[in-house]
Design a protein around this motif. Structure first.
Motif, PDB file in Angstrom:
ATOM      1  N   LEU A 162       0.065  48.946   1.630  1.00 19.11           N
ATOM      2  CA  LEU A 162      -0.161  48.422   0.611  1.00 19.11           C
ATOM      3  C   LEU A 162       0.800  47.568  -0.062  1.00 19.11           C
ATOM      4  O   LEU A 162       1.862  48.109  -0.623  1.00 19.11           O
ATOM      5  CB  LEU A 162      -0.926  49.293  -0.644  1.00 19.11           C
ATOM      6  CG  LEU A 162      -1.325  48.509  -1.789  1.00 19.11           C
ATOM      7  CD1 LEU A 162      -2.518  47.604  -1.752  1.00 19.11           C
ATOM      8  CD2 LEU A 162      -1.771  49.684  -2.850  1.00 19.11           C
ATOM      9  N   LEU A 163       0.876  46.418   0.022  1.00 23.00           N
ATOM     10  CA  LEU A 163       1.700  45.420  -0.339  1.00 23.00           C
ATOM     11  C   LEU A 163       1.752  45.124  -1.980  1.00 23.00           C
ATOM     12  O   LEU A 163       0.725  44.687  -2.459  1.00 23.00           O
ATOM     13  CB  LEU A 163       1.728  44.198   0.106  1.00 23.00           C
ATOM     14  CG  LEU A 163       2.582  42.764  -0.412  1.00 23.00           C
ATOM     15  CD1 LEU A 163       4.232  43.331  -0.263  1.00 23.00           C
ATOM     16  CD2 LEU A 163       2.516  41.797   0.309  1.00 23.00           C
ATOM     17  N   ARG A 164       2.897  45.441  -2.610  1.00 22.74           N
ATOM     18  CA  ARG A 164       2.604  45.442  -4.083  1.00 22.74           C
ATOM     19  C   ARG A 164       3.873  45.074  -4.745  1.00 22.74           C
ATOM     20  O   ARG A 164       4.777  44.927  -4.200  1.00 22.74           O
ATOM     21  CB  ARG A 164       2.204  46.553  -4.862  1.00 22.74           C
ATOM     22  CG  ARG A 164       3.161  47.952  -4.439  1.00 22.74           C
ATOM     23  CD  ARG A 164       2.967  49.131  -5.210  1.00 22.74           C
ATOM     24  NE  ARG A 164       3.445  49.079  -6.733  1.00 22.74           N
ATOM     25  CZ  ARG A 164       3.292  49.550  -7.712  1.00 22.74           C
ATOM     26  NH1 ARG A 164       2.885  50.859  -7.377  1.00 22.74           N
ATOM     27  NH2 ARG A 164       3.356  49.201  -8.896  1.00 22.74           N
ATOM     28  N   SER A 165       3.758  44.567  -6.067  1.00 22.38           N
ATOM     29  CA  SER A 165       4.856  44.350  -6.830  1.00 22.38           C
ATOM     30  C   SER A 165       5.659  43.177  -6.359  1.00 22.38           C
ATOM     31  O   SER A 165       6.872  43.148  -6.535  1.00 22.38           O
ATOM     32  CB  SER A 165       6.006  45.791  -7.101  1.00 22.38           C
ATOM     33  OG  SER A 165       5.047  46.767  -7.376  1.00 22.38           O
ATOM     34  N   LEU A 166       5.021  42.288  -5.629  1.00 19.83           N
ATOM     35  CA  LEU A 166       6.038  41.062  -5.313  1.00 19.83           C
ATOM     36  C   LEU A 166       6.455  40.008  -6.583  1.00 19.83           C
ATOM     37  O   LEU A 166       5.285  39.772  -7.283  1.00 19.83           O
ATOM     38  CB  LEU A 166       5.099  40.213  -4.246  1.00 19.83           C
ATOM     39  CG  LEU A 166       5.859  38.902  -3.944  1.00 19.83           C
ATOM     40  CD1 LEU A 166       7.318  39.203  -3.075  1.00 19.83           C
ATOM     41  CD2 LEU A 166       4.891  38.236  -2.747  1.00 19.83           C
ATOM     42  N   VAL A 167       7.641  40.047  -7.061  1.00 20.94           N
ATOM     43  CA  VAL A 167       7.847  38.962  -7.927  1.00 20.94           C
ATOM     44  C   VAL A 167       9.462  38.586  -7.974  1.00 20.94           C
ATOM     45  O   VAL A 167      10.235  39.294  -7.260  1.00 20.94           O
ATOM     46  CB  VAL A 167       7.744  39.717  -9.222  1.00 20.94           C
ATOM     47  CG1 VAL A 167       8.727  40.981  -9.367  1.00 20.94           C
ATOM     48  CG2 VAL A 167       8.037  38.960 -10.558  1.00 20.94           C
ATOM     49  N   VAL A 168       9.595  37.302  -8.171  1.00 21.29           N
ATOM     50  CA  VAL A 168      10.650  36.892  -8.123  1.00 21.29           C
ATOM     51  C   VAL A 168      11.140  36.020  -9.326  1.00 21.29           C
ATOM     52  O   VAL A 168      10.059  35.161 -10.136  1.00 21.29           O
ATOM     53  CB  VAL A 168      10.892  35.446  -7.012  1.00 21.29           C
ATOM     54  CG1 VAL A 168      11.994  34.776  -7.121  1.00 21.29           C
ATOM     55  CG2 VAL A 168      10.740  36.246  -5.575  1.00 21.29           C
TER      56      VAL A 168
END
Length: 142
Positions: free
Chosen positions: A57-63
């Motif tokens: 589960l891909l999660r928490s992608l932020v830049v």
């Protein structure tokens, strides 16, 4: 810019997720499958993978806003997918309310919640944190 493991950067990861209004309260104890982008000793991006059996589960992608549109998110997603492949996962799933087009360009396809494996559905992201209105996406790994 350096992409590295997130274990030593937990506080910065939480701060970054909070600033983007993404959930941080359900982060796993160990961030062994989370990765950060670092520039000038500052965490400027993060992406994580939670593993459920043969699926991720891909999660928490932020830049950080000042670093967006520079390919950092793409490098973080590639790192997560590479990690998933090294761990012989069959597919990566994600939930999004705002980034459907971005992930679609990265090879993720929209699916219905019922097509997500039960262990992934039982994750806090699916069962509690993300709203039912979030789009579910999947990428098969080769």
């Amino acid at each position: 810019m350096l992409i590295t493991g997130a274990n030593e950067h937990r506080e910065s990861v939480i701060k970054l997720l909070d600033s983007a209004k993404l959930p941080a309260q359900d982060l796993p104890v160990s961030l062994d499958s989370f990765f950060v982008a670092i520039e000038h000793d500052e965490v400027i991006g993060v992406a994580g993978l939670e593993i459920y059996g043969n699926y991720g589960l891909l999660r928490s992608l932020v830049v950080l806003p000042g670093y967006q549109n520079q390919g950092i998110a793409g490098r973080l997603v590639a790192k997560v997918e590479d990690f998933a492949g090294q761990n012989n996962l069959k597919a990566v799933y994600l939930l999004t309310e705002t980034a459907f087009g971005y992930f679609n360009r990265k090879g993720y396809e929209k699916i219905i919640r019922e097509d997500v494996p039960v262990p992934v559905q039982a994750s806090t992201e699916f069962s509690h944190v993300c709203p039912v209105s979030a789009i579910v996406m999947k990428k098969e790994l080769i």
